[in-house]
Design an enzyme around this catalytic site. Sequence first.
Site, mmCIF file in Angstrom:
data_model
loop_
_atom_site.group_PDB
_atom_site.id
_atom_site.type_symbol
_atom_site.label_atom_id
_atom_site.label_comp_id
_atom_site.label_asym_id
_atom_site.label_seq_id
_atom_site.Cartn_x
_atom_site.Cartn_y
_atom_site.Cartn_z
ATOM 1 N N HIS A 82 0.904 -2.324 -3.642
ATOM 2 C CA HIS A 82 -0.427 -2.587 -4.186
ATOM 3 C C HIS A 82 -1.091 -3.656 -3.318
ATOM 4 O O HIS A 82 -0.410 -4.503 -2.719
ATOM 5 C CB HIS A 82 -0.334 -3.095 -5.623
ATOM 6 C CG HIS A 82 0.132 -2.055 -6.592
ATOM 7 N ND1 HIS A 82 -0.091 -2.170 -7.952
ATOM 8 C CD2 HIS A 82 0.816 -0.896 -6.431
ATOM 9 C CE1 HIS A 82 0.421 -1.130 -8.574
ATOM 10 N NE2 HIS A 82 0.984 -0.339 -7.671
ATOM 11 N N CYS A 124 -2.343 -4.734 -12.369
ATOM 12 C CA CYS A 124 -1.378 -4.142 -13.277
ATOM 13 C C CYS A 124 -0.360 -5.218 -13.678
ATOM 14 O O CYS A 124 -0.388 -6.340 -13.157
ATOM 15 C CB CYS A 124 -0.672 -2.958 -12.606
ATOM 16 S SG CYS A 124 0.450 -3.437 -11.268
ATOM 17 N N CYS A 133 1.722 -6.618 -10.698
ATOM 18 C CA CYS A 133 0.969 -7.563 -9.869
ATOM 19 C C CYS A 133 0.704 -8.872 -10.611
ATOM 20 O O CYS A 133 0.750 -9.947 -10.010
ATOM 21 C CB CYS A 133 -0.323 -6.926 -9.389
ATOM 22 S SG CYS A 133 -0.023 -5.577 -8.215
ATOM 23 N N GLU A 143 -2.579 -6.377 -4.062
ATOM 24 C CA GLU A 143 -2.220 -7.745 -4.442
ATOM 25 C C GLU A 143 -0.853 -8.146 -3.888
ATOM 26 O O GLU A 143 -0.683 -9.255 -3.375
ATOM 27 C CB GLU A 143 -2.172 -7.894 -5.977
ATOM 28 C CG GLU A 143 -3.462 -7.571 -6.675
ATOM 29 C CD GLU A 143 -3.527 -6.147 -7.203
ATOM 30 O OE1 GLU A 143 -4.047 -5.959 -8.307
ATOM 31 O OE2 GLU A 143 -3.059 -5.210 -6.507
#
Length: 148
Positions: A52, A82, A85, A54
């Site tokens: 992801h 999410c 993260c 992040e």
Amino acid sequence: MAISYMELALEEAKIAADLGEVPVGAVIVSAEGRLLAQAGNRIVTQSDPTAHAEILAIRAAALVLGSERLTGCDLYVTLEPCTMCAGALSFARVRRLYFGCADPKGGGVEHGACFFDQPTCHHAPEVYGGIEDVAAAKLLKEFFRARR
């Protein structure tokens, strides 16, 4: 200042979309305002479900600082993080989280698990949502519309 960093995150999201990735971008800035890292989703490109934006930005910023702690750093991301993260942001001790559009289906900050509100969360950053949310949501809607 939040807008210009979010614009950088939006640019990362556009690059991700061009690669066929869900358009999410993230930027990490030091307490002094120095850009430490920027990344977009690379889940498909790297065949890695944890890639992801992040997570990639956190990893890059930690390398730049030579520390697993990003104390005093701020993260700008185009979509509500999410739960995975959010957990990484907590472990990295990020000072502030600025995000674009909310994610009622997959978010873990203001939706879903609300990770930072859990008693097992050791550190919760200050959270500011809705930064450039219209632009962030537009990128996502256009991406998924083209896929249908």
